[in-house]
Write a protein that holds these residues in place. Structure first.
Motif, PDB file in Angstrom:
ATOM      1  N   CYS A  16      31.380  25.865   8.475  1.00 23.55           N
ATOM      2  CA  CYS A  16      31.988  24.529   8.416  1.00 23.55           C
ATOM      3  C   CYS A  16      32.237  24.004   9.825  1.00 23.55           C
ATOM      4  CB  CYS A  16      33.373  24.587   7.783  1.00 23.55           C
ATOM      5  SG  CYS A  16      33.470  25.420   6.246  1.00 23.55           S
ATOM      6  N   VAL A  17      32.055  22.730  10.015  1.00 25.13           N
ATOM      7  CA  VAL A  17      32.507  22.059  11.247  1.00 25.13           C
ATOM      8  C   VAL A  17      33.615  21.108  10.784  1.00 25.13           C
ATOM      9  CG1 VAL A  17      31.843  20.708  13.270  1.00 25.13           C
ATOM     10  CG2 VAL A  17      30.176  22.234  12.193  1.00 25.13           C
ATOM     11  N   PRO A  18      34.884  21.573  10.860  1.00 26.89           N
ATOM     12  CA  PRO A  18      35.955  20.887  10.130  1.00 26.89           C
ATOM     13  C   PRO A  18      36.485  19.612  10.782  1.00 26.89           C
ATOM     14  CG  PRO A  18      36.837  22.778  11.297  1.00 26.89           C
ATOM     15  CD  PRO A  18      35.352  22.809  11.506  1.00 26.89           C
ATOM     16  N   SER A  21      33.090  16.300  12.466  1.00 21.76           N
ATOM     17  CA  SER A  21      31.967  17.149  12.065  1.00 21.76           C
ATOM     18  C   SER A  21      30.637  16.724  12.675  1.00 21.76           C
ATOM     19  CB  SER A  21      31.866  17.086  10.543  1.00 21.76           C
ATOM     20  OG  SER A  21      30.797  17.867  10.102  1.00 21.76           O
ATOM     21  N   ASN A  22      29.831  17.709  13.008  1.00 25.15           N
ATOM     22  CA  ASN A  22      28.438  17.488  13.379  1.00 25.15           C
ATOM     23  C   ASN A  22      27.643  17.690  12.085  1.00 25.15           C
ATOM     24  OD1 ASN A  22      25.825  17.728  14.235  1.00 25.15           O
ATOM     25  ND2 ASN A  22      26.195  19.315  15.769  1.00 25.15           N
ATOM     26  N   PRO A  23      27.027  16.669  11.481  1.00 30.32           N
ATOM     27  CA  PRO A  23      26.689  15.372  12.043  1.00 30.32           C
ATOM     28  C   PRO A  23      27.575  14.190  11.641  1.00 30.32           C
ATOM     29  CG  PRO A  23      25.399  15.709  10.069  1.00 30.32           C
ATOM     30  CD  PRO A  23      26.319  16.904  10.215  1.00 30.32           C
ATOM     31  N   TRP A  50      34.510  28.943  10.670  1.00 29.01           N
ATOM     32  CA  TRP A  50      35.180  27.654  10.942  1.00 29.01           C
ATOM     33  C   TRP A  50      34.821  27.241  12.366  1.00 29.01           C
ATOM     34  CZ3 TRP A  50      37.525  25.186   7.050  1.00 29.01           C
ATOM     35  CH2 TRP A  50      38.521  24.242   7.291  1.00 29.01           C
ATOM     36  N   ASP A  51      33.736  26.490  12.501  1.00 27.67           N
ATOM     37  CA  ASP A  51      33.177  26.173  13.818  1.00 27.67           C
ATOM     38  C   ASP A  51      33.863  24.917  14.359  1.00 27.67           C
ATOM     39  OD1 ASP A  51      31.607  25.771  16.005  1.00 27.67           O
ATOM     40  OD2 ASP A  51      29.747  25.393  14.901  1.00 27.67           O
ATOM     41  N   ASN A  52      35.021  25.146  14.996  1.00 28.18           N
ATOM     42  CA  ASN A  52      35.820  23.993  15.432  1.00 28.18           C
ATOM     43  C   ASN A  52      35.343  23.524  16.815  1.00 28.18           C
ATOM     44  OD1 ASN A  52      37.687  22.014  15.132  1.00 28.18           O
ATOM     45  ND2 ASN A  52      39.471  23.363  15.020  1.00 28.18           N
ATOM     46  N   ALA A  53      34.065  23.160  16.869  1.00 27.75           N
ATOM     47  CA  ALA A  53      33.396  22.834  18.139  1.00 27.75           C
ATOM     48  C   ALA A  53      33.947  21.561  18.779  1.00 27.75           C
ATOM     49  CB  ALA A  53      31.898  22.694  17.908  1.00 27.75           C
ATOM     50  N   TYR A  54      34.590  20.702  17.976  1.00 29.20           N
ATOM     51  CA  TYR A  54      35.069  19.402  18.492  1.00 29.20           C
ATOM     52  C   TYR A  54      36.594  19.290  18.395  1.00 29.20           C
ATOM     53  CZ  TYR A  54      30.137  18.643  18.137  1.00 29.20           C
ATOM     54  OH  TYR A  54      28.789  18.791  18.285  1.00 29.20           O
ATOM     55  N   CYS A  55      37.282  20.430  18.589  1.00 29.93           N
ATOM     56  CA  CYS A  55      38.727  20.475  18.317  1.00 29.93           C
ATOM     57  C   CYS A  55      39.543  19.539  19.206  1.00 29.93           C
ATOM     58  CB  CYS A  55      39.244  21.902  18.417  1.00 29.93           C
ATOM     59  SG  CYS A  55      38.758  22.746  19.918  1.00 29.93           S
ATOM     60  N   ALA A  87      35.359  28.278  18.791  1.00 33.30           N
ATOM     61  CA  ALA A  87      35.349  27.067  19.629  1.00 33.30           C
ATOM     62  C   ALA A  87      34.745  27.469  20.967  1.00 33.30           C
ATOM     63  CB  ALA A  87      36.753  26.523  19.830  1.00 33.30           C
ATOM     64  N   SER A  88      34.366  26.486  21.747  1.00 34.08           N
ATOM     65  CA  SER A  88      33.861  26.812  23.082  1.00 34.08           C
ATOM     66  C   SER A  88      34.025  25.599  23.981  1.00 34.08           C
ATOM     67  CB  SER A  88      32.395  27.229  23.021  1.00 34.08           C
ATOM     68  OG  SER A  88      31.561  26.096  22.986  1.00 34.08           O
ATOM     69  N   THR A  89      33.825  25.836  25.266  1.00 33.23           N
ATOM     70  CA  THR A  89      33.909  24.711  26.201  1.00 33.23           C
ATOM     71  C   THR A  89      32.530  24.085  26.437  1.00 33.23           C
ATOM     72  OG1 THR A  89      33.612  26.123  28.132  1.00 33.23           O
ATOM     73  CG2 THR A  89      35.879  25.746  27.427  1.00 33.23           C
ATOM     74  N   SER A  90      31.591  24.333  25.490  1.00 33.58           N
ATOM     75  CA  SER A  90      30.243  23.789  25.660  1.00 33.58           C
ATOM     76  C   SER A  90      30.235  22.283  25.888  1.00 33.58           C
ATOM     77  CB  SER A  90      29.398  24.093  24.427  1.00 33.58           C
ATOM     78  OG  SER A  90      28.533  25.142  24.719  1.00 33.58           O
ATOM     79  N   LYS A  91      31.089  21.571  25.186  1.00 32.95           N
ATOM     80  CA  LYS A  91      31.130  20.118  25.374  1.00 32.95           C
ATOM     81  C   LYS A  91      32.432  19.715  26.063  1.00 32.95           C
ATOM     82  CE  LYS A  91      29.856  20.382  21.283  1.00 32.95           C
ATOM     83  NZ  LYS A  91      29.125  21.647  21.297  1.00 32.95           N
ATOM     84  N   ILE A  92      32.919  20.620  26.911  1.00 42.58           N
ATOM     85  CA  ILE A  92      34.135  20.369  27.697  1.00 42.58           C
ATOM     86  C   ILE A  92      33.826  20.595  29.185  1.00 42.58           C
ATOM     87  CG2 ILE A  92      36.485  21.148  28.144  1.00 42.58           C
ATOM     88  CD1 ILE A  92      36.673  21.960  25.185  1.00 42.58           C
ATOM     89  N   PRO A  95      27.668  23.127  28.948  1.00 47.91           N
ATOM     90  CA  PRO A  95      27.022  23.595  27.735  1.00 47.91           C
ATOM     91  C   PRO A  95      26.333  24.934  27.983  1.00 47.91           C
ATOM     92  CG  PRO A  95      26.011  21.544  28.508  1.00 47.91           C
ATOM     93  CD  PRO A  95      27.077  21.905  29.483  1.00 47.91           C
ATOM     94  N   GLY A  96      26.636  25.893  27.150  1.00 43.38           N
ATOM     95  CA  GLY A  96      25.950  27.184  27.240  1.00 43.38           C
ATOM     96  C   GLY A  96      26.415  28.065  28.383  1.00 43.38           C
ATOM     97  N   SER A  97      27.275  27.566  29.270  1.00 42.90           N
ATOM     98  CA  SER A  97      27.756  28.457  30.335  1.00 42.90           C
ATOM     99  C   SER A  97      29.238  28.241  30.601  1.00 42.90           C
ATOM    100  CB  SER A  97      26.941  28.266  31.604  1.00 42.90           C
ATOM    101  OG  SER A  97      26.854  26.904  31.929  1.00 42.90           O
TER     102      SER A  97
HETATM  103  C1  LIG Z   1      29.042  22.261  15.637  1.00 41.21           C
HETATM  104  C2  LIG Z   1      28.592  23.005  16.853  1.00 41.21           C
HETATM  105  N1  LIG Z   1      28.848  24.308  16.963  1.00 41.21           N
HETATM  106  C3  LIG Z   1      28.454  25.018  18.060  1.00 41.21           C
HETATM  107  C4  LIG Z   1      27.771  24.416  19.086  1.00 41.21           C
HETATM  108  C5  LIG Z   1      27.325  25.257  20.240  1.00 41.21           C
HETATM  109  O1  LIG Z   1      28.339  25.872  20.910  1.00 41.21           O
HETATM  110  P1  LIG Z   1      28.011  26.991  22.008  1.00 41.21           P
HETATM  111  O2  LIG Z   1      27.174  26.349  23.073  1.00 41.21           O
HETATM  112  O3  LIG Z   1      29.335  27.423  22.501  1.00 41.21           O
HETATM  113  O4  LIG Z   1      27.259  28.079  21.293  1.00 41.21           O
HETATM  114  C6  LIG Z   1      27.466  23.053  18.995  1.00 41.21           C
HETATM  115  C7  LIG Z   1      26.723  22.334  20.047  1.00 41.21           C
HETATM  116  O5  LIG Z   1      26.791  22.566  21.201  1.00 41.21           O
HETATM  117  C8  LIG Z   1      27.908  22.324  17.856  1.00 41.21           C
HETATM  118  O6  LIG Z   1      27.652  21.014  17.740  1.00 41.21           O
END
Ligand SMILES: Cc1ncc(COP(=O)(O)O)c(C=O)c1O
Length: 259
Positions: A16-18, A21-23, A50-55, A87-92, A95-97
């Motif tokens: 889930c992207v709660p 959400s993407n998309p 629970w992929d809270n990528a946009y928290c 969660a990650s700082t990929s979009k903070i 990305p990826g590092s």
């Molecule tokens: C919903 C979602 N989860 C995970 C990721 C990727 O995160 P990470 O780069 O930390 O693997 C993305 C895009 O970057 C995303 O949109």
């Protein structure tokens, strides 16, 4: 979801992207979070991812979505070990590092630590230190996200304002105006998404492929397009949005004449 998870032991998990959400850009209501937490899975090893990528990825300072803490709700519902939160700082930061995070119950965290002990010799501690020094604490992080919000707001507005102005009332498309995240999801008339993407490409606007957000990239209705306004400049985005609505109109007319 309840019907499948609670009755079919072959269903082992849900991703889930709660939040934002993407998309689609939508966020789960409290009721949705509580119903996830209260699932009674037929499979003993069922897990919620629970992929809270946009928290913390808000577009507006005064109009934000907040969701319930799924871990607390799982505990309350008697399912303390049913969820992994990511969660990650990929979009903070990068990305990826950047730095990634996983949260779960103590049981699950001890299990993950055991696995990680043989998966990796050690984390990139210099990069972790870089992040700590740069953000300092949650307030530093939120200040940083405000700057992202300022950069992104006009780009999102370039798309949603153009969609509203050009397509409202035509019944050839619908979209969600997100309060955060990185995408605007657009639903065209069935059978039009691929044609719209191809028409835009011919005019120099490259979109993510139609159906990209569906399993195997196959949208059964050929109607969904995920618009990612983050990369172009605001001026470019305004032009691209005009090209997009033109192509939506053309593809829709062609479809309607076909019928
Ligand atoms: C919903 C979602 N989860 C995970 C990721 C990727 O995160 P990470 O780069 O930390 O693997 C993305 C895009 O970057 C995303 O949109």
């Amino acid at each position: 979801v309840e019907q499948y998870v609670n009755n079919d032991p072959a269903v082992k998990g849900i991703w889930c992207v709660p939040k934002y959400s993407n998309p689609t850009g939508i966020s789960y209501s409290d009721e949705t979070v509580k119903r996830f937490a209260a699932l009674k899975p037929a499979a003993e090893d069922f897990m919620i991812y629970w992929d809270n990528a946009y928290c913390v990825h808000h577009l507006y300072e005064d109009d934000r979505d907040e969701i319930l803490n799924i871990l607390d709700e799982c505990k309350k519902a008697g399912n303390p070990d049913m969820v992994f939160i990511f969660a990650s700082t990929s979009k903070i930061s990068f990305p990826g590092s950047g730095v990634s995070v996983v949260a779960s119950s103590l049981n699950n965290v001890s299990w993950i630590l055991k696995l990680m002990g043989v998966q990796t010799i050690g984390h990139d501690k210099i990069n972790q230190l870089r992040h700590v020094r740069f953000f300092k604490d949650i307030n530093g992080l939120m200040e940083h996200m405000k700057k992202h919000g300022e950069l992104l707001r006009p780009k999102f507005a370039a798309v949603t304002d153009t969609l509203e102005k050009e397509l409202t009332g035509l019944e050839i498309g619908s979209w969600v105006k997100p309060k955060g995240g990185y995408f605007i999801s657009f639903d065209a008339l069935p059978g039009c998404a691929k044609s719209i993407v191809a028409k835009c490409k011919a005019l120099g606007v490259t979109l993510t492929g139609a159906g990209a957000t569906y399993p195997y990239g196959k949208d059964p209705l050929d109607s969904n397009i995920r618009i990612a306004p983050t990369f172009p400049s605001t001026e470019e985005m305004k032009d691209a949005a005009r090209v997009f609505v033109l192509c939506v109109k053309l593809a829709s007319v062609e479809k309607l004449l076909e019928g």
